[in-house]
Design an enzyme around this catalytic site. Sequence first.
Site, PDB file in Angstrom:
ATOM      1  CD  GLU A 273      -1.221   0.143   3.712  1.00 45.80           C
ATOM      2  OE1 GLU A 273      -0.895   0.765   4.736  1.00 45.80           O
ATOM      3  OE2 GLU A 273      -2.295  -0.461   3.592  1.00 45.80           O
TER       4      GLU A 273
ATOM      5  CG  HIS B  74       6.562   2.601  -2.394  1.00 47.45           C
ATOM      6  ND1 HIS B  74       6.964   1.968  -1.238  1.00 47.45           N
ATOM      7  CD2 HIS B  74       7.058   3.856  -2.318  1.00 47.45           C
ATOM      8  CE1 HIS B  74       7.689   2.785  -0.501  1.00 47.45           C
ATOM      9  NE2 HIS B  74       7.756   3.942  -1.126  1.00 47.45           N
TER      10      HIS B  74
END
Length: 240
Positions: free
Chosen positions: A115, A117
């Site tokens: 969550e 990148h």
Amino acid sequence: MEYQNASEMNGGVDRNLNACKLNSLCREKMDFKDTVDAKKLSHIEKAYTTILSELGEGVDREGLLRTPLRAAKAMQFLTKGYKETTPDLLNDAIFDENHEEIVIVKDIELFSLCEHHLVPFFGKAHIAYLPNKKMVGLSKLARIVEIYSRRLQVQERLTKLIASAISEALEPAGVAVVIEAVIRLQLDLNLFWMNRSVHMCMVMRGVQKINASTVTSVTLGRFHDDPTARKEFLSLTMRK
């Protein structure tokens, strides 16, 4: 007798009308859902078009003409777990069974998106539970992994979500979950299996350390309280 037959016939007509209404309502709901999904897909596609353009790419060149749409569909698939729930999955899959020994399903492949990148991490999950008169089809454990891994995640939370979902659904005497990853590398024409967490946010960017390892675990109930039960789980799951 004639009156009864007429009543039965009217009752049959009423049931048919009700069935038609229900089918019509279902169709309306499905049509509405399809419309909403199509709008979401269009919005995501436009967002990818903007991203590519801002990166300096020509979105009208041949190789990228359909890339925003493909990427949007891929993202919807990779996050399809948001539309699924454990209760719906296990609705008719739980059954009574007088079995109290450990049940283990290991090497469940998983793929998820970090969550932070939005790059992949992938590996395998090992699940164990101690039944308390209730059991579930083994394939459903793999499906629970699928539900929560097909969302934006961090490995630590993913491990806990899987364990909590099994605990809430089955109310077992204990639950244990370990997530690790396996990457296969080809070196000098030989294949080596390397057990480690594969987080592309650490491999492709940032510190770029390909040998970093991450293994997460969650133990509930007897697996948490009883060292012997926990040792048995680890010995059975981590043994290659």
